[in-house]
Scaffold this active site. Structure first.
Site, PDB file in Angstrom:
ATOM      1  N   LYS A  35       0.850  -1.210   0.000  1.00 45.32           N
ATOM      2  CA  LYS A  35       0.000   0.000   0.000  1.00 45.32           C
ATOM      3  C   LYS A  35       0.881   1.254   0.000  1.00 45.32           C
ATOM      4  O   LYS A  35       2.088   1.175   0.295  1.00 45.32           O
ATOM      5  CB  LYS A  35      -0.888  -0.007   1.242  1.00 45.32           C
ATOM      6  N   ARG A 133     -11.121   0.714  13.855  1.00 43.43           N
ATOM      7  CA  ARG A 133     -10.878   1.416  12.601  1.00 43.43           C
ATOM      8  C   ARG A 133     -11.989   0.982  11.653  1.00 43.43           C
ATOM      9  O   ARG A 133     -12.898   1.706  11.400  1.00 43.43           O
ATOM     10  CB  ARG A 133      -9.483   1.110  12.060  1.00 43.43           C
ATOM     11  N   TYR A 257      14.169  30.428   4.586  1.00 43.36           N
ATOM     12  CA  TYR A 257      13.078  31.321   4.989  1.00 43.36           C
ATOM     13  C   TYR A 257      13.106  31.617   6.481  1.00 43.36           C
ATOM     14  O   TYR A 257      13.253  30.704   7.301  1.00 43.36           O
ATOM     15  CB  TYR A 257      11.734  30.685   4.657  1.00 43.36           C
ATOM     16  N   MET A 305      10.125  23.743   0.213  1.00 42.84           N
ATOM     17  CA  MET A 305       9.388  22.744  -0.560  1.00 42.84           C
ATOM     18  C   MET A 305      10.336  21.876  -1.401  1.00 42.84           C
ATOM     19  O   MET A 305      10.111  20.672  -1.544  1.00 42.84           O
ATOM     20  CB  MET A 305       8.344  23.401  -1.473  1.00 42.84           C
TER      21      MET A 305
END
Ligand code: PLP
Length: 372
Positions: A35, A133, A257, A305
């Site tokens: 998965k 779940r 940043y 990013m």
């Protein structure tokens, strides 16, 4: 390439072998969990390799993930672990997928499609034994299984459950869950296959291996928790990059940043072309370490990013030098569980976060045999 992932098929093969050996003399089926793009390793390539290695089944969470494998020509029995809708039944039957069925509606849709296409459909039923779940509580699971037993075209092949505290230091709740599961299984003795364990449960608790185990993280070479026996696993994935730029900074000059990190003295820093857009955790700012020139170097300033900055004052490195974010360089190694701990998360998250933007190279005996 600026940054890329290397997937070591030899390590994958050895891990599958180690996992199987560590469970002897029990010989449960191994369901290879692929998965979430095979935990970032590349689902099609890894599933194809596991199929070649003779894994008993593959496991994904969504029918859509299973369809991608079928479209790529992977034929191994494939179990859909998550929730499916009745609308998933036609493609499930056509593609020979095994759905986990949670409702009469899905069961009936499967039966209808199986009859229409004159093809049998296999199904598993999940019992919720405490994780809350998904899955059915005991009485509903029994009722659904008995109803499906009478439905034409569908075969209930397995009953399964999932442990809530598998990866906790104290996993004693698994004993209660096993008791609840066994009570249901005894009422449904005609269902041939039972599975309950992920990597951690399967390695730590022989009594929960049952007839099949669902192995994810262990196949990728990370021991799931420090608590069980370590069968000698080897990390399969490496994440590498090349320095895009090297900069000399004077005292007081900042990087990235917000200029949250400033050089205390003269420093050399390198720009690494990997960022949170690739799945490299932003929480690693000021916490992470990567390998440059065979040494551990600290990540400094905010993760952007597409980039982050590393302090390379103490190593010999230039533009183009290799940076290892996950994996080995010289005698040093950075593992996904270490990165997870530094980022305040877990190895599963570190791996599954790695994005498709990173090219993947698949290696056998150190040679690239495929790319994606
Ligand atoms: C993801 C998953 C697994 C695999 O867990 P690992 O800890 O990675 O081995 C097993 N079972 C289910 C239901 C899962 O969703």
């Amino acid at each position: 390439m600026n940054a890329w992932i290397e997937v070591d098929f030899d390590a994958l093969r050895e891990n599958l072998r180690s996992v199987r050996e560590s469970m002897l003399p029990a010989t449960p089926q191994v369901i290879g969990i692929v998965k979430a793009n095979a935990y970032g390793h590349g689902a099609v390539a890894v599933a194809g390799e596991l199929e070649k290695l003779g894994v008993d089944r593959l496991g994904v969470v969504w029918a859509s993930e299973a369809r991608v494998l079928r479209e790529a020509g992977i034929r191994a029995p494939t179990l859909v672990l998550g929730h499916s809708f009745p609308e998933d039944a036609p493609s499930a039957v056509r593609d020979g997928l095994t759905l986990t069925v949670h409702s009469m509606e899905v069961a009936e849709a499967l039966s209808r499609e199986a009859m229409r296409l004159a093809r049998g459909a296999k199904a598993h039923i999940k019992v919720d034994t405490g994780l809350h779940r998904f899955g059915l509580n005991a009485e509903d699971a029994i009722a659904l299984a008995e109803a499906m037993r009478e439905m034409p075209g569908v075969e209930v092949e397995a009953l399964w459950t999932h442990m809530a505290n598998a990866d906790e230091e104290d996993d004693s709740f698994s004993e209660q869950q096993l008791e609840r599961f066994t009570a249901v299984a005894e009422r449904l003795a005609w269902i041939p296959v039972r599975h309950a364990g992920n990597s951690s449960t399967a390695l730590r608790r022989p009594e929960l291996r049952l007839s099949a185990v669902r192995m994810g993280l262990s196949l990728y070479g990370i021991a799931p928790s420090g608590f069980g026996p370590d069968p000698g696993l080897r990390p399969v994935l490496s994440l590498k990059a090349r320095l895009a730029r090297v900069m000399e900074l004077g005292p007081g000059e900042g990087v990235s940043y917000g200029l949250t990190w400033k050089a205390a003295a003269k420093a050399r820093v390198g720009l690494v072309p990997v960022g949170y857009g690739d799945g490299w955790k932003r929480q690693l700012a000021g916490m992470g370490e990567v390998l440059v020139g065979g040494r551990r170097c600290g990540m400094v300033g905010r993760v952007m990013m597409d980039h982050f900055v590393v302090d390379i004052t103490s190593v010999d490195a230039q533009e183009g030098s290799e940076v290892v974010l996950l994996g080995a360089q010289g005698s040093e190694q950075v593992r996904a569980d270490e990165v997870g701990a530094r980022a305040g998360t877990i190895a599963w998250d570190v791996l599954a976060s790695l994005q498709a933007r990173l090219p993947r190279l698949y290696l056998r005996e150190g040679k690239v045999v495929a790319r994606s």
